[in-house]
Design a protein around this motif. Sequence first.
Motif, PDB file in Angstrom:
ATOM      1  N   TRP A  58      19.613 -17.105  27.877  1.00 54.24           N
ATOM      2  CA  TRP A  58      18.439 -17.455  27.091  1.00 54.24           C
ATOM      3  C   TRP A  58      17.222 -16.644  27.525  1.00 54.24           C
ATOM      4  O   TRP A  58      16.432 -16.209  26.679  1.00 54.24           O
ATOM      5  CB  TRP A  58      18.141 -18.944  27.198  1.00 54.24           C
ATOM      6  N   ASP A  62      15.108 -14.506  24.903  1.00 52.81           N
ATOM      7  CA  ASP A  62      13.691 -14.796  24.696  1.00 52.81           C
ATOM      8  C   ASP A  62      12.837 -13.571  24.981  1.00 52.81           C
ATOM      9  O   ASP A  62      11.908 -13.264  24.229  1.00 52.81           O
ATOM     10  CB  ASP A  62      13.269 -15.956  25.591  1.00 52.81           C
ATOM     11  N   LEU A  67      11.038 -15.182  21.363  1.00 54.57           N
ATOM     12  CA  LEU A  67      11.377 -16.405  20.646  1.00 54.57           C
ATOM     13  C   LEU A  67      10.312 -17.486  20.740  1.00 54.57           C
ATOM     14  O   LEU A  67      10.492 -18.588  20.229  1.00 54.57           O
ATOM     15  CB  LEU A  67      12.720 -16.946  21.160  1.00 54.57           C
ATOM     16  N   TYR A  69       8.978 -18.910  23.561  1.00 52.67           N
ATOM     17  CA  TYR A  69       9.004 -19.795  24.723  1.00 52.67           C
ATOM     18  C   TYR A  69       8.257 -19.090  25.856  1.00 52.67           C
ATOM     19  O   TYR A  69       7.038 -19.115  25.897  1.00 52.67           O
ATOM     20  CB  TYR A  69      10.445 -20.160  25.081  1.00 52.67           C
TER      21      TYR A  69
END
Length: 209
Positions: A58, A62, A67, A69
């Motif tokens: 992730w 990201d 993304l 975050y």
Amino acid sequence: MAVHEHSQGSTGFRAPSFRDNRSASDSEPAVPARTDTHTAWAYAAASLRLLTGFVFLWAFLDKTFGLGYATPSGKGWVDGGSPTKGFLSGVAAGPMQSTFHSWAGQTWADWMFMAGMLGVGLALIGGVALRIAALGGTAMMALMWIAEWPPAKQLSDGTPTMSTNPFVDYHVIYAVVLIALAAVSAGDAFGLGRLWARLPVVRDNRWLR
């Protein structure tokens, strides 16, 4: 955190075995219990492997695509952003502060960091090459630990680091987890570890296991 804020040879899992002095007839009922314990350990290790792999994967996604975050939308690697510039340029304590500043935003640093995150993430998700993933992931965690430098109580500008422990932080925990997963062949359950171990190149080079 010591940074300024920015916008085996084993073909399967082996659980510990415990020996006792009971007779053969007395020990027979314990066989299913040992099997259940074996299975529980294997599933627990596999779950930990998958969750840890998702953390690395992730982070790669990201930082690559922004993304929203840790990486804002439009600031991803594909948008021209640097995965290392913000973090490394914000290092404000520790023995490698100036070195990390010089690495920040360098193309080679971006590629090595992202390749490491992707490689470790995929290896853990797939349950393959866990020893290599443990080595690479531990090296990454060690560098990030030095960058944040938990022993410091103050940053270079005198502000508190907010460090809660002078040694153990999440980087240390992740490194230990990676090593443990490789040690117990955690890719054999819910993973491709057994198939990977049967490959001729892996059989001939146990360090690839």
